[in-house]
Write a protein that holds these residues in place. Sequence first.
Motif, short mmCIF file in Angstrom:
data_model
loop_
_atom_site.label_atom_id
_atom_site.label_comp_id
_atom_site.label_asym_id
_atom_site.label_seq_id
_atom_site.Cartn_x
_atom_site.Cartn_y
_atom_site.Cartn_z
N GLU A 257 -4.64 33.99 -41.38
CA GLU A 257 -3.48 34.60 -40.71
C GLU A 257 -2.27 33.70 -40.98
OE1 GLU A 257 -4.08 37.17 -38.06
OE2 GLU A 257 -1.91 37.43 -37.79
N ASP A 258 -1.17 34.27 -41.41
CA ASP A 258 0.03 33.51 -41.80
C ASP A 258 -0.33 32.37 -42.77
OD1 ASP A 258 2.59 32.67 -42.13
OD2 ASP A 258 2.84 31.87 -40.11
N GLY A 259 -0.80 32.76 -43.93
CA GLY A 259 -1.18 31.78 -44.95
C GLY A 259 -0.09 31.60 -46.00
N VAL A 260 -0.33 30.64 -46.88
CA VAL A 260 0.59 30.41 -48.00
C VAL A 260 -0.24 30.28 -49.28
CG1 VAL A 260 2.41 28.98 -48.99
CG2 VAL A 260 2.10 29.05 -46.52
N LEU A 261 0.23 30.96 -50.31
CA LEU A 261 -0.37 30.82 -51.64
C LEU A 261 0.68 30.17 -52.52
CD1 LEU A 261 -2.84 31.71 -53.44
CD2 LEU A 261 -1.49 33.74 -54.03
N ILE A 262 0.35 29.04 -53.10
CA ILE A 262 1.32 28.35 -53.96
C ILE A 262 0.88 28.50 -55.42
CG2 ILE A 262 2.42 26.13 -54.49
CD1 ILE A 262 2.21 25.47 -51.54
N ILE A 263 1.86 28.92 -56.23
CA ILE A 263 1.58 29.24 -57.63
C ILE A 263 2.41 28.32 -58.52
CG2 ILE A 263 1.58 31.07 -59.38
CD1 ILE A 263 0.20 31.92 -56.80
N GLU A 264 1.75 27.68 -59.46
CA GLU A 264 2.49 26.88 -60.43
C GLU A 264 2.03 27.27 -61.83
OE1 GLU A 264 1.85 22.64 -60.26
OE2 GLU A 264 3.87 22.28 -61.00
N LYS A 265 2.99 27.55 -62.69
CA LYS A 265 2.70 27.96 -64.08
C LYS A 265 1.69 29.10 -64.13
CE LYS A 265 4.07 23.83 -66.44
NZ LYS A 265 3.86 22.41 -66.30
N GLY A 266 1.82 30.05 -63.21
CA GLY A 266 0.98 31.24 -63.23
C GLY A 266 -0.40 31.06 -62.63
N LEU A 267 -0.71 29.85 -62.17
CA LEU A 267 -2.06 29.59 -61.63
C LEU A 267 -1.99 29.20 -60.17
CD1 LEU A 267 -3.46 27.42 -64.59
CD2 LEU A 267 -3.50 29.91 -64.34
N VAL A 268 -3.09 29.43 -59.45
CA VAL A 268 -3.14 29.05 -58.03
C VAL A 268 -3.16 27.53 -57.93
CG1 VAL A 268 -4.53 29.13 -55.93
CG2 VAL A 268 -4.38 31.16 -57.41
N GLN A 269 -2.18 27.00 -57.18
CA GLN A 269 -2.15 25.55 -56.99
C GLN A 269 -2.69 25.17 -55.62
OE1 GLN A 269 0.92 23.26 -55.45
NE2 GLN A 269 1.57 22.50 -57.45
N ALA A 270 -2.48 26.06 -54.64
CA ALA A 270 -3.00 25.80 -53.30
C ALA A 270 -3.02 27.11 -52.52
CB ALA A 270 -2.11 24.78 -52.58
N CYS A 271 -3.91 27.16 -51.53
CA CYS A 271 -4.03 28.35 -50.67
C CYS A 271 -4.50 27.88 -49.32
CB CYS A 271 -5.04 29.31 -51.31
SG CYS A 271 -5.37 30.78 -50.35
N GLY A 272 -3.74 28.17 -48.27
CA GLY A 272 -4.17 27.71 -46.94
C GLY A 272 -3.23 28.20 -45.86
N PRO A 273 -3.49 27.77 -44.61
CA PRO A 273 -2.63 28.19 -43.49
C PRO A 273 -1.24 27.57 -43.59
CG PRO A 273 -4.65 27.09 -42.73
CD PRO A 273 -4.59 26.89 -44.20
N SER A 274 -0.23 28.31 -43.18
CA SER A 274 1.15 27.79 -43.28
C SER A 274 1.33 26.58 -42.39
CB SER A 274 2.16 28.87 -42.91
OG SER A 274 1.99 29.22 -41.56
N THR A 275 0.51 26.46 -41.36
CA THR A 275 0.65 25.31 -40.45
C THR A 275 0.19 24.01 -41.09
OG1 THR A 275 -1.47 26.04 -39.61
CG2 THR A 275 0.46 26.55 -38.27
N SER A 276 -0.66 24.10 -42.11
CA SER A 276 -1.17 22.84 -42.68
C SER A 276 -0.79 22.63 -44.15
CB SER A 276 -2.69 22.77 -42.52
OG SER A 276 -3.27 23.85 -43.18
N LEU A 277 -0.19 23.66 -44.76
CA LEU A 277 0.14 23.53 -46.19
C LEU A 277 1.66 23.38 -46.34
CD1 LEU A 277 -1.66 23.67 -48.74
CD2 LEU A 277 -1.01 26.06 -48.95
#
Length: 444
Positions: free
Chosen positions: A41-61
């Motif tokens: 719930e309320d997550g963040v997906l971080i993308i760098e150069k087209g690839l997944v760099q991180a995926c997690g809750p917005s409270t901890s990422l």
Amino acid sequence: MNSTSKTDTLRAIRANILHCQGDPDDQPSTSNPKQALEYIEDGVLIIEKGLVQACGPSTSLAIPDSAVVHDFRGKLLVPGFVDTHVHYPQVDVIAAYGTQLLDWLERYTFPAEAQFNDEQHATSVAQFFLDELLKNGTTTALVFGTVHAASVDAFFTEASKRDLRMICGKVMMDRNAPPTVLDTAQSAYEDTKTLINRWHGKQRLDYAVTPRFAPTSSEAQLALAGQLLKEHPDVYLHTHMAENTDECDWVASLYPGHQDYLAVYEHFELVRKRSVFAHCIHLSDNAWKRMATADCSVAHCPCSNLFIGSGLFDLRSAQKHKIRVGLGSDIGGGDSFSILRNINEAYKIQQLQRHKLAPEQAFYMATLGGARALDLDDRIGNFDIGKEADFLIVDETATPLLKRRTQAQDNWYDRLFSLMMLGDDRCIERTFIMGEPIVYPSIE
Ligand code: GUN
Ligand code: ZN
């Protein structure tokens, strides 16, 4: 893992994230079946150069200062859907009235496919097809071309312009169809070899050796298909099997002396990992066992199986034998591009057999399970770090009915099932390819 992203923009997508971490069927019976899915719930997906760099809750990422932030809070972020069996040249015969498989091929399909000797026609259909796929949230597909090599060149050219992960192949068929859609055993072998060398492994594209089905290939042609697999062990094999009872009877008469339909393909060494068989409705338990041993995959095509009246897929047997199963739209036998619509019909097909298709299993088949069926799960299917960032923003309230139904549901699991039963392309708010939001030039 190679990056082929067009931009180096660092992106952060904020939304409710849902993806699979494994096959729900592999969970211990004591555990909660939902455990194969991760919901943030309320997550963040971080993308760098087209690839997944991180995926997690917005409270901890932490979102890097340099990232472009896409705020989709309240929406659902899921991996792009995988369509494990579809015919791009059949767009213009979708929803054709009144026939079952063999008549449908003769009356509608072969005449439509005959037009693909014209590369311009093939290009314009490929453009429409790819835009329609993306609009429906399908980001990877295993695709039939036609018998014409130009159809595959046109398809791969358009897929490569869009930086898509796609698999396609020239149909091999040298008998039992009009001359306009026939090749010869030798020309199919040579054309296929040329196309493999031109396209397999280029950007995000892979090749599938594609005999249409046993009735339209001579023994000599199936033998050469087997030879191509030996010469190019990492290409795919893509064909139809046991879709319709008249087709099965025809195969028995054309190929006497084989134990069953699967045995014909086994005889020509076409059954192995990276072989994908569409439909597989009319199979014995013994055939399921042999498929499990060979580690091949199945494309289950619910809309098609109902639309052209082929039969009810036995998902329980596939699951019992631990066979990898993905979903296929099978356009134009199927009447919808939407994987959500196909899940809806898949659920009903299991209902008619007193089997329950759980939401987590359906979601798995549409994403990570589809990727596994195509042996692409090291690249796509979920948000593991390093995977290619093909994903969707889904609006669970896109229609008044869905809004009304999901508003009353206070947990994601119930909302997911409603989305699967009531959703379609209207729910796909945005499709991202390699981290980039895309537009649909031939539709919008
Ligand atoms: N079997 C052989 N060719 C086809 C085809 O084009 N569509 C379907 N659904 N089944 C087939
Ligand atoms: Zn098909």
